[in-house]
Design a protein around this motif. Structure first.
Motif, PDB file in Angstrom:
ATOM      1  N   GLY A 226       0.827  -1.201   0.000  1.00 43.04           N
ATOM      2  CA  GLY A 226       0.000   0.000   0.000  1.00 43.04           C
ATOM      3  C   GLY A 226       0.854   1.241   0.000  1.00 43.04           C
ATOM      4  N   ASN A 227       0.369   2.286  -0.675  1.00 41.93           N
ATOM      5  CA  ASN A 227       1.016   3.600  -0.709  1.00 41.93           C
ATOM      6  C   ASN A 227      -0.043   4.660  -0.468  1.00 41.93           C
ATOM      7  OD1 ASN A 227       3.604   5.194  -1.680  1.00 41.93           O
ATOM      8  ND2 ASN A 227       1.846   6.200  -2.639  1.00 41.93           N
ATOM      9  N   GLU A 240      -1.988   9.909  -4.949  1.00 42.19           N
ATOM     10  CA  GLU A 240      -1.059   8.797  -5.155  1.00 42.19           C
ATOM     11  C   GLU A 240      -1.490   7.550  -4.401  1.00 42.19           C
ATOM     12  OE1 GLU A 240       2.759   8.906  -2.949  1.00 42.19           O
ATOM     13  OE2 GLU A 240       2.178  10.946  -2.399  1.00 42.19           O
ATOM     14  N   ASN A 241      -2.659   7.544  -3.782  1.00 40.24           N
ATOM     15  CA  ASN A 241      -3.107   6.414  -2.975  1.00 40.24           C
ATOM     16  C   ASN A 241      -3.345   5.180  -3.850  1.00 40.24           C
ATOM     17  OD1 ASN A 241      -3.144   8.048  -0.658  1.00 40.24           O
ATOM     18  ND2 ASN A 241      -5.197   8.798  -1.172  1.00 40.24           N
ATOM     19  N   ALA A 242      -2.776   4.061  -3.409  1.00 39.40           N
ATOM     20  CA  ALA A 242      -2.890   2.851  -4.223  1.00 39.40           C
ATOM     21  C   ALA A 242      -2.650   1.618  -3.369  1.00 39.40           C
ATOM     22  CB  ALA A 242      -1.889   2.881  -5.370  1.00 39.40           C
ATOM     23  N   LEU A 243      -3.189   0.492  -3.831  1.00 40.60           N
ATOM     24  CA  LEU A 243      -2.955  -0.819  -3.221  1.00 40.60           C
ATOM     25  C   LEU A 243      -2.415  -1.759  -4.288  1.00 40.60           C
ATOM     26  CD1 LEU A 243      -6.333  -1.172  -1.273  1.00 40.60           C
ATOM     27  CD2 LEU A 243      -4.142  -0.359  -0.356  1.00 40.60           C
ATOM     28  N   TRP A 244      -1.677  -2.759  -3.838  1.00 38.09           N
ATOM     29  CA  TRP A 244      -1.190  -3.815  -4.723  1.00 38.09           C
ATOM     30  C   TRP A 244      -1.743  -5.152  -4.236  1.00 38.09           C
ATOM     31  CZ3 TRP A 244       1.421   0.571  -3.915  1.00 38.09           C
ATOM     32  CH2 TRP A 244       2.172   1.125  -4.954  1.00 38.09           C
ATOM     33  N   LEU A 249      -1.553  -3.246  -9.551  1.00 33.20           N
ATOM     34  CA  LEU A 249      -1.925  -1.980  -8.937  1.00 33.20           C
ATOM     35  C   LEU A 249      -3.434  -1.772  -8.958  1.00 33.20           C
ATOM     36  CD1 LEU A 249      -0.651   0.667  -7.783  1.00 33.20           C
ATOM     37  CD2 LEU A 249      -0.838   1.589 -10.093  1.00 33.20           C
ATOM     38  N   ALA A 250      -3.967  -1.326  -7.813  1.00 30.94           N
ATOM     39  CA  ALA A 250      -5.378  -0.947  -7.714  1.00 30.94           C
ATOM     40  C   ALA A 250      -5.426   0.491  -7.211  1.00 30.94           C
ATOM     41  CB  ALA A 250      -6.120  -1.875  -6.759  1.00 30.94           C
ATOM     42  N   LYS A 251      -5.775   1.398  -8.075  1.00 25.81           N
ATOM     43  CA  LYS A 251      -5.801   2.820  -7.744  1.00 25.81           C
ATOM     44  C   LYS A 251      -6.950   3.133  -6.798  1.00 25.81           C
ATOM     45  CE  LYS A 251      -6.229   7.286 -10.108  1.00 25.81           C
ATOM     46  NZ  LYS A 251      -6.494   7.940 -11.415  1.00 25.81           N
ATOM     47  N   LEU A 252      -6.671   4.018  -5.824  1.00 24.41           N
ATOM     48  CA  LEU A 252      -7.696   4.503  -4.901  1.00 24.41           C
ATOM     49  C   LEU A 252      -8.015   5.951  -5.257  1.00 24.41           C
ATOM     50  CD1 LEU A 252      -6.307   3.108  -1.523  1.00 24.41           C
ATOM     51  CD2 LEU A 252      -8.330   2.284  -2.752  1.00 24.41           C
ATOM     52  N   ASP A 253      -9.212   6.178  -5.762  1.00 27.44           N
ATOM     53  CA  ASP A 253      -9.575   7.534  -6.165  1.00 27.44           C
ATOM     54  C   ASP A 253     -10.054   8.383  -4.992  1.00 27.44           C
ATOM     55  OD1 ASP A 253      -9.026   7.292  -8.940  1.00 27.44           O
ATOM     56  OD2 ASP A 253     -10.846   6.102  -9.165  1.00 27.44           O
ATOM     57  N   ARG A 254     -10.484   7.741  -3.915  1.00 23.02           N
ATOM     58  CA  ARG A 254     -10.999   8.487  -2.768  1.00 23.02           C
ATOM     59  C   ARG A 254      -9.889   8.743  -1.760  1.00 23.02           C
ATOM     60  NH1 ARG A 254     -17.030   6.025  -1.495  1.00 23.02           N
ATOM     61  NH2 ARG A 254     -17.816   6.165  -3.646  1.00 23.02           N
ATOM     62  N   PRO A 255     -10.016   9.816  -0.973  1.00 29.07           N
ATOM     63  CA  PRO A 255      -8.974  10.124   0.016  1.00 29.07           C
ATOM     64  C   PRO A 255      -8.832   9.032   1.060  1.00 29.07           C
ATOM     65  CG  PRO A 255     -10.461  12.005  -0.304  1.00 29.07           C
ATOM     66  CD  PRO A 255     -11.081  10.830  -0.997  1.00 29.07           C
ATOM     67  N   ARG A 313      -9.574  -4.331   0.954  1.00 30.27           N
ATOM     68  CA  ARG A 313     -10.531  -4.952   0.038  1.00 30.27           C
ATOM     69  C   ARG A 313     -10.026  -4.748  -1.387  1.00 30.27           C
ATOM     70  NH1 ARG A 313     -15.475  -6.437   2.310  1.00 30.27           N
ATOM     71  NH2 ARG A 313     -15.813  -5.644   4.436  1.00 30.27           N
ATOM     72  N   SER A 314      -9.964  -5.847  -2.125  1.00 28.01           N
ATOM     73  CA  SER A 314      -9.521  -5.786  -3.515  1.00 28.01           C
ATOM     74  C   SER A 314     -10.609  -5.151  -4.371  1.00 28.01           C
ATOM     75  CB  SER A 314      -9.207  -7.193  -4.011  1.00 28.01           C
ATOM     76  OG  SER A 314     -10.397  -7.952  -4.111  1.00 28.01           O
ATOM     77  N   PRO A 315     -10.317  -4.800  -5.630  1.00 28.66           N
ATOM     78  CA  PRO A 315     -11.339  -4.189  -6.491  1.00 28.66           C
ATOM     79  C   PRO A 315     -12.596  -5.035  -6.665  1.00 28.66           C
ATOM     80  CG  PRO A 315      -9.166  -3.853  -7.433  1.00 28.66           C
ATOM     81  CD  PRO A 315      -8.988  -4.775  -6.261  1.00 28.66           C
ATOM     82  N   ASP A 316     -12.478  -6.368  -6.530  1.00 28.22           N
ATOM     83  CA  ASP A 316     -13.669  -7.220  -6.660  1.00 28.22           C
ATOM     84  C   ASP A 316     -14.328  -7.515  -5.317  1.00 28.22           C
ATOM     85  OD1 ASP A 316     -11.876  -8.954  -5.526  1.00 28.22           O
ATOM     86  OD2 ASP A 316     -11.792 -10.337  -7.225  1.00 28.22           O
ATOM     87  N   GLY A 317     -13.878  -6.813  -4.252  1.00 29.59           N
ATOM     88  CA  GLY A 317     -14.519  -6.939  -2.959  1.00 29.59           C
ATOM     89  C   GLY A 317     -13.933  -7.990  -2.037  1.00 29.59           C
TER      90      GLY A 317
END
Length: 336
Positions: A226-227, A240-244, A249-255, A313-317
């Motif tokens: 995580g970043n 720049e929020n993101a998870l791997w 990479l799974a981008k986090l658009d929310r704060p 939580r991954s992009p698919d939940g």
């Protein structure tokens, strides 16, 4: 230094035009490095750095090479997680003599001084990292490490405009497997296979005179990482929020909310999002303070090292637990 090795095409897009203005097409995200980050002009205002953080179950090593045009900065910080012992050395150099920093995140670089030598040599798919310091807390430090660059591993590459016509380009590369060993005095510190990771923070930009930012990162086995960042992108609408997950990479658009209880510098921090994709607690083991100063100019940095626990939580939940993942959090206020 060895010849620079880059996986980018010589015709890759430029961060700036020939006058040093930010190229509009450079702004935004990518999951792989794509830009030549040369910055023409702006002498005295350019900020360039490569920061490495290496984490193992028993020790952590932080390395910084920075070129601010008028000043060069090399730093090494070592933390023994078992004993809590920490040692550090900082070296300043006028006009950045001895700093070797390239224009892309995948080239050789380093810092040369009789009291601190940091050398990173890039090779196809891997890099070698060597550190020598004759007196780190009264003992000699030598590190000989090899870092892999797995072909499937994504990274956070972000260009954001900053106030006053300023801008910054970053590449956050997390979860790079590392092997080898570090020696401090007579004590040998090997890497633990499958549980030791390197992270690169590559930064190139022109910053406002007064700046601040906060950034946290962690990596764990299985390609989980995580970043999280705040401060420098707040006016840009970017994050720049993101998870791997498995290196993808799974981008986090929310704060991502980053909170710590007041009045205790070693109190746990909480990281969470309203959408519940991030719910983590960071428990610091050690706080390192650095305050390089040149007259009225300074960078006041606090960096905490410790462990992350909680749930992603991954992009698919899918629910992904995080347990004792090594990482850090840094907060900087700079007048530069």
């Amino acid at each position: 230094m060895n010849s620079h090795i880059s996986t980018l095409s010589p015709e890759c897009p430029a961060l700036c035009d020939e006058r040093g203005a930010l190229a509009p097409g450079a702004i935004g995200w990518s999951s792989r490095p794509r830009l030549n980050c040369a910055i023409p002009g702006h002498f005295g205002r350019r900020k360039r750095w490569n920061h490495w953080c290496l984490t193992t179950p028993h020790w952590m090593l932080s390395l910084t090479v920075a070129d601010l045009d008028y000043l060069g900065y090399g730093a090494a910080y070592f933390l023994d997680l078992d004993s809590g012992r920490a040692v550090a050395h900082t070296q300043l150099r006028p006009f950045a003599r001895g700093c070797h920093l390239p224009d892309t995140p995948v080239e050789s670089h380093g810092f040369e001084h009789s009291r601190l030598r940091i050398r990173i040599d890039e090779h196809p798919g891997r890099l070698s990292l060597r550190v020598e310091a004759p007196d780190l807390g009264g003992q000699r430090l030598q590190a000989t490490l090899d870092v892999l660059r797995p072909a499937h591993l994504d990274s956070v590459n972000l260009v954001a405009p900053l106030p006053g016509g300023c801008f910054h380009a970053s590449s956050r590369q997390l979860g790079l497997p590392v092997s080898g060993e570090l020696q401090l005095g007579d004590h040998h510190y090997p890497c633990v296979s499958g549980q030791s990771f390197a992270a690169l923070d590559f930064g190139r930009g022109v910053w406002p005179f007064n700046s601040h930012w906060t950034r946290a990162a962690f990596a764990a086995p299985g390609g989980i990482a995580g970043n999280f960042g705040a401060g420098w992108t707040d006016t840009s609408g970017l994050t720049e929020n993101a998870l791997w997950f498995g290196g993808r990479l799974a981008k986090l658009d929310r704060p991502v909310q980053i909170e710590q209880a007041p009045n205790d510098p070693l109190a746990p921090w909480r990281f969470f999002t309203q959408c519940r994709r991030v719910d983590l607690t960071f428990t610091p083991r050690q706080l390192h303070k650095a305050h390089p100063r040149l007259g009225p100019l300074y960078a006041d940095t606090r960096q905490w090292f410790g462990r992350f626990d909680g749930l992603l939580r991954s992009p698919d939940g899918e629910r992904v637990p995080v347990t004792n993942a090594l990482g850090w959090l840094g907060s900087t206020h700079a007048r530069w």
